[in-house]
Design a protein around this motif. Structure first.
Motif, mmCIF file in Angstrom:
data_model
loop_
_atom_site.group_PDB
_atom_site.id
_atom_site.type_symbol
_atom_site.label_atom_id
_atom_site.label_comp_id
_atom_site.label_asym_id
_atom_site.label_seq_id
_atom_site.Cartn_x
_atom_site.Cartn_y
_atom_site.Cartn_z
ATOM 1 N N UNK A 170 0.825 -1.225 0.000
ATOM 2 C CA UNK A 170 0.000 0.000 0.000
ATOM 3 C C UNK A 170 0.848 1.260 0.000
ATOM 4 N N UNK A 171 2.073 1.171 0.510
ATOM 5 C CA UNK A 171 2.969 2.325 0.536
ATOM 6 C C UNK A 171 3.732 2.506 -0.773
ATOM 7 N N UNK A 172 3.766 1.479 -1.595
ATOM 8 C CA UNK A 172 4.632 1.463 -2.776
ATOM 9 C C UNK A 172 3.851 1.663 -4.071
ATOM 10 N N UNK A 173 2.766 0.903 -4.237
ATOM 11 C CA UNK A 173 1.980 1.007 -5.472
ATOM 12 C C UNK A 173 1.290 2.368 -5.519
ATOM 13 N N UNK A 174 1.449 3.055 -6.630
ATOM 14 C CA UNK A 174 0.909 4.392 -6.769
ATOM 15 C C UNK A 174 1.950 5.477 -6.555
ATOM 16 N N UNK A 175 3.087 5.095 -5.972
ATOM 17 C CA UNK A 175 4.182 6.049 -5.774
ATOM 18 C C UNK A 175 5.401 5.657 -6.608
ATOM 19 N N UNK A 176 5.719 4.384 -6.611
ATOM 20 C CA UNK A 176 6.870 3.918 -7.376
ATOM 21 C C UNK A 176 6.421 3.503 -8.774
ATOM 22 N N UNK A 197 -0.568 -10.781 -6.096
ATOM 23 C CA UNK A 197 -2.004 -10.613 -5.841
ATOM 24 C C UNK A 197 -2.286 -9.324 -5.075
ATOM 25 N N UNK A 198 -1.402 -8.975 -4.145
ATOM 26 C CA UNK A 198 -1.594 -7.742 -3.387
ATOM 27 C C UNK A 198 -1.339 -6.513 -4.263
ATOM 28 N N UNK A 199 -0.356 -6.601 -5.150
ATOM 29 C CA UNK A 199 -0.111 -5.510 -6.098
ATOM 30 C C UNK A 199 -1.335 -5.332 -6.996
ATOM 31 N N UNK A 222 -1.692 0.430 -13.861
ATOM 32 C CA UNK A 222 -0.901 -0.770 -14.105
ATOM 33 C C UNK A 222 0.464 -0.588 -13.451
ATOM 34 N N UNK A 223 1.077 -1.703 -13.043
ATOM 35 C CA UNK A 223 2.365 -1.633 -12.349
ATOM 36 C C UNK A 223 3.407 -2.452 -13.100
#
Length: 230
Positions: free
Chosen positions: A86-92, A105-107, A117-118
């Protein structure tokens, strides 16, 4: 040595490695590993043309991200705990350490909530060292099949860390094997789309990694140095 001098020296060494291996310089991207330097030093690197920053913990990178978001792409290069997604996806912008289905699955869950998309590198423990994270080469094909249905998780390549050797040349078999694994997976159409990238090579061995096909090298001390956090 000043930052600009380091940058010039690194650029020269990259160009020479590309020339030795018959590659175009445009094929090699540099991630400046800024986890050991201050936000001010990271900002200085960006001001001098660095466009990709590598960090391995959100608390340590938050100040840099708030200062430099939009000016540089952020790469998460550390081992990623599922509860920290939750701290990484959307920022990195990139994750270099996808190494298990529960993490994928969590990503997917977090990325779906954000509508993004990541791009991810699948981490492979080519050397087999117990101290290193990553899937074994034998697990890769099954993992690729398992994540096919995760539409927000976009595998773009493979990542590995070579053993710490006294001679950089000794890392060559690890880097060569990662390239072979990528090519084998693409030949089998293992992932939903072909993967092109290889994230491999750090300050002590990046020239060998480039000679073996690295498209991303992760450079810390040789590029931005090391310092005490302010």
């Amino acid at each position: 040595m000043a930052l600009q001098d380091r940058m010039r020296d690194v650029e020269r060494r990259i160009e020479e490695a590309c020339r030795r291996s018959g590659r175009s310089r445009r094929e090699v991207n540099v991630v400046a590993v800024t986890k050991y330097v201050s936000a001010q030093t990271a900002a200085n690197a960006v001001a001098h043309g660095i466009r990709h920053l590598g960090e391995n913990r959100w608390p340590d990178s938050e100040e840099k991200w708030r200062l430099l978001q939009g000016q540089a792409a952020f790469h998460y290069i550390g081992s990623l705990q599922t509860r920290k997604v939750k701290d990484v996806v959307g920022k990195f912008d990139y994750i270099h350490s996808l190494d298990r289905l529960s993490l994928a699955e969590e990503i997917q869950k977090r990325a779906s909530a954000l509508g993004i998309d990541v791009p991810c590198f699948v981490q492979v423990n080519v050397s087999g060292e117990e101290s290193k994270h990553g899937l074994s080469p034998e697990e890769l094909e099954g993992f690729a099949a398992a994540i096919r249905g995760l539409s927000r998780v976009k595998p773009i390549g493979l990542m590995t860390m070579a053993p710490l050797e006294s001679e950089a040349e000794e890392t060559r078999p690890v880097f060569r094997r990662l390239r072979e694994l990528r090519d084998e997976l693409n030949a089998k159409e293992a992932f939903a789309a072909p993967i092109a990238e290889l994230s491999m090579g750090m300050s002590g061995d990046f020239e060998v990694a480039i000679e073996e096909g690295a498209t991303w090298v992760r450079l810390g001390t040789v590029l931005v140095g090391i310092e005490e956090e302010a």
